[in-house]
Design a protein around this motif. Structure first.
Motif, mmCIF file in Angstrom:
data_model
loop_
_atom_site.group_PDB
_atom_site.id
_atom_site.type_symbol
_atom_site.label_atom_id
_atom_site.label_comp_id
_atom_site.label_asym_id
_atom_site.label_seq_id
_atom_site.Cartn_x
_atom_site.Cartn_y
_atom_site.Cartn_z
ATOM 1 N N GLU A 164 63.129 37.069 23.008
ATOM 2 C CA GLU A 164 63.089 38.388 23.580
ATOM 3 C C GLU A 164 64.208 39.100 24.227
ATOM 4 O O GLU A 164 64.451 40.414 23.614
ATOM 5 C CB GLU A 164 62.429 38.085 24.937
ATOM 6 C CG GLU A 164 62.159 39.303 26.129
ATOM 7 C CD GLU A 164 60.978 38.696 27.122
ATOM 8 O OE1 GLU A 164 60.950 39.557 27.749
ATOM 9 O OE2 GLU A 164 60.251 37.814 27.273
ATOM 10 N N ALA A 165 65.104 37.851 24.585
ATOM 11 C CA ALA A 165 66.390 38.502 24.759
ATOM 12 C C ALA A 165 66.886 39.047 23.353
ATOM 13 O O ALA A 165 67.828 40.089 24.316
ATOM 14 C CB ALA A 165 67.411 37.716 25.435
ATOM 15 N N TYR A 166 67.759 38.458 22.860
ATOM 16 C CA TYR A 166 67.581 38.876 22.016
ATOM 17 C C TYR A 166 67.164 40.525 21.617
ATOM 18 O O TYR A 166 68.269 41.217 20.533
ATOM 19 C CB TYR A 166 67.178 38.028 20.410
ATOM 20 C CG TYR A 166 68.657 38.225 19.294
ATOM 21 C CD1 TYR A 166 69.754 38.416 19.075
ATOM 22 C CD2 TYR A 166 67.488 38.952 17.855
ATOM 23 C CE1 TYR A 166 70.195 38.560 17.309
ATOM 24 C CE2 TYR A 166 68.226 39.130 17.080
ATOM 25 C CZ TYR A 166 69.896 39.380 16.506
ATOM 26 O OH TYR A 166 69.593 39.722 15.392
ATOM 27 N N THR A 168 66.111 42.444 22.447
ATOM 28 C CA THR A 168 66.115 43.548 23.961
ATOM 29 C C THR A 168 67.111 43.669 23.912
ATOM 30 O O THR A 168 67.825 45.573 23.787
ATOM 31 C CB THR A 168 65.853 43.382 25.542
ATOM 32 O OG1 THR A 168 64.305 43.005 25.687
ATOM 33 C CG2 THR A 168 66.221 43.995 26.493
ATOM 34 N N ALA A 169 68.424 42.595 23.685
ATOM 35 C CA ALA A 169 70.042 42.822 23.642
ATOM 36 C C ALA A 169 70.434 44.119 22.486
ATOM 37 O O ALA A 169 71.014 44.773 22.210
ATOM 38 C CB ALA A 169 70.984 41.927 23.418
ATOM 39 N N GLU A 172 69.651 47.991 22.958
ATOM 40 C CA GLU A 172 70.480 48.111 24.050
ATOM 41 C C GLU A 172 71.848 48.553 23.342
ATOM 42 O O GLU A 172 72.430 49.535 23.698
ATOM 43 C CB GLU A 172 70.349 47.281 25.320
ATOM 44 C CG GLU A 172 69.044 47.773 26.236
ATOM 45 C CD GLU A 172 68.625 49.161 26.461
ATOM 46 O OE1 GLU A 172 69.546 49.404 26.575
ATOM 47 O OE2 GLU A 172 66.906 49.023 26.666
ATOM 48 N N ASN A 178 75.752 42.396 25.804
ATOM 49 C CA ASN A 178 75.407 41.352 27.691
ATOM 50 C C ASN A 178 74.426 40.667 26.833
ATOM 51 O O ASN A 178 72.758 41.015 27.829
ATOM 52 C CB ASN A 178 74.736 43.233 28.480
ATOM 53 C CG ASN A 178 76.108 43.549 28.375
ATOM 54 O OD1 ASN A 178 76.742 43.111 29.563
ATOM 55 N ND2 ASN A 178 74.859 45.119 28.608
ATOM 56 N N ALA A 179 74.102 40.083 26.157
ATOM 57 C CA ALA A 179 73.606 38.909 25.868
ATOM 58 C C ALA A 179 72.025 38.890 26.764
ATOM 59 O O ALA A 179 71.126 37.952 26.989
ATOM 60 C CB ALA A 179 73.209 38.510 24.382
ATOM 61 N N TYR A 182 70.298 39.706 29.501
ATOM 62 C CA TYR A 182 69.069 39.898 28.948
ATOM 63 C C TYR A 182 68.632 38.580 28.761
ATOM 64 O O TYR A 182 66.955 38.405 28.878
ATOM 65 C CB TYR A 182 69.153 39.905 27.868
ATOM 66 C CG TYR A 182 69.792 41.808 27.702
ATOM 67 C CD1 TYR A 182 68.761 42.176 28.166
ATOM 68 C CD2 TYR A 182 70.412 42.794 26.827
ATOM 69 C CE1 TYR A 182 69.287 43.963 28.577
ATOM 70 C CE2 TYR A 182 70.823 44.013 27.132
ATOM 71 C CZ TYR A 182 70.245 44.386 27.900
ATOM 72 O OH TYR A 182 70.020 45.392 28.260
ATOM 73 N N PHE A 185 67.390 38.067 32.383
ATOM 74 C CA PHE A 185 66.584 38.562 32.414
ATOM 75 C C PHE A 185 65.088 37.717 31.805
ATOM 76 O O PHE A 185 63.531 38.270 31.914
ATOM 77 C CB PHE A 185 66.542 40.249 32.298
ATOM 78 C CG PHE A 185 67.109 40.969 33.151
ATOM 79 C CD1 PHE A 185 67.144 40.922 34.017
ATOM 80 C CD2 PHE A 185 67.798 41.691 32.081
ATOM 81 C CE1 PHE A 185 68.085 41.596 34.870
ATOM 82 C CE2 PHE A 185 68.830 42.530 32.761
ATOM 83 C CZ PHE A 185 68.789 42.674 34.546
ATOM 84 N N SER A 186 64.486 37.278 30.715
ATOM 85 C CA SER A 186 63.659 37.116 30.221
ATOM 86 C C SER A 186 63.369 35.797 30.716
ATOM 87 O O SER A 186 62.364 35.446 31.112
ATOM 88 C CB SER A 186 63.912 36.807 28.508
ATOM 89 O OG SER A 186 64.718 37.642 27.833
ATOM 90 N N HIS A 189 61.275 36.775 33.511
ATOM 91 C CA HIS A 189 59.587 37.072 32.868
ATOM 92 C C HIS A 189 59.362 35.809 32.549
ATOM 93 O O HIS A 189 57.380 35.548 33.115
ATOM 94 C CB HIS A 189 59.634 38.280 32.060
ATOM 95 C CG HIS A 189 60.705 39.280 32.194
ATOM 96 N ND1 HIS A 189 60.721 39.846 31.116
ATOM 97 C CD2 HIS A 189 60.619 40.073 33.526
ATOM 98 C CE1 HIS A 189 61.710 41.311 32.624
ATOM 99 N NE2 HIS A 189 61.292 40.843 33.532
#
Length: 207
Positions: A164-166, A168-169, A172, A178-179, A182, A185-186, A189
């Motif tokens: 999920e972080a990958y 999103t990064a 963006e 900024n991986a 993220y 953040f993930s 969640h």
């Protein structure tokens, strides 16, 4: 049990040597015999073979004050030691949950670090996390798991978070600068989702 102890029949050179059978009891007799033979205290001889007998502690009793602080048990131990002693299983369950959660976060960081070619940065980040969360083996835990042919469930959950972080990064910032942010953040969640699931399960059990 009998052993032969060498003794002198007389005190002059050339005297005959006799072998004197000495009866030794099965329980502690050999140790007592060595004690008599060497002149050492019995406790010293016993320690030589068996070492110090240590009291068996519950794993929760081996947690440091800082570790207990992280799971909100340090103050209880200080103020109500009896409750603390009666809650060792609960304490250990909470500590294991803490370790599992931190492994998930660290493993997700590792996966992102490898994908973004920022391995050294991520290793340093996990080392800091290890110190903050009082889990000395954290970095070794995730590196060992990564090298395993089959990942445990916490590593599989970490892979979902990292995925999920990958995604999103990449949306963006193509450089994934900024991986790691993220990942955090993930992870938040993920924790919220797990908490909601656990709450629903608790309500079902109560109902």
């Amino acid at each position: 049990m009998k052993v032969s102890c060498t003794v002198w029949s007389r005190g002059k050179d050339g005297d005959n040597i006799k072998f004197l059978p000495i009866a030794i009891k099965e329980s502690g007799g050999v140790l007592q015999f060595e004690s008599l033979l060497t002149g050492k205290p019995f406790t010293e001889v016993k320690q030589k073979y068996f070492g110090h007998k240590r009291k068996k502690y519950h794993p929760a009793e081996l947690l440091s004050p800082k570790q207990l602080e992280l799971i909100d048990w340090a103050e209880i131990k200080r103020n109500d030691f009896e409750e603390y002693k009666q809650s060792l299983e609960e304490i250990m369950t909470e500590w294991n949950a803490h370790v599992r959660e931190q492994r998930i976060l660290a493993f997700a960081k590792l996966l992102i670090g490898l994908e973004s070619m920022k391995y050294q940065l991520v290793v340093e980040n996990i080392q800091n996390q290890s110190e903050e969360t009082q889990i000395p083996s954290l970095l070794n835990d995730v590196l060992t798991m990564y090298s395993c042919r089959r990942w445990e469930d916490w590593a599989l959950e970490a892979r979902i978070i990292a995925g999920e972080a990958y995604r999103t990064a990449k949306l963006e910032n193509n450089q994934m600068a900024n991986a790691l942010i993220y990942v955090l953040f993930s992870f938040q969640h993920y924790k919220q989702y797990k908490h909601s699931i656990d709450s629903k399960n608790s309500l079902i059990k109560v109902g």
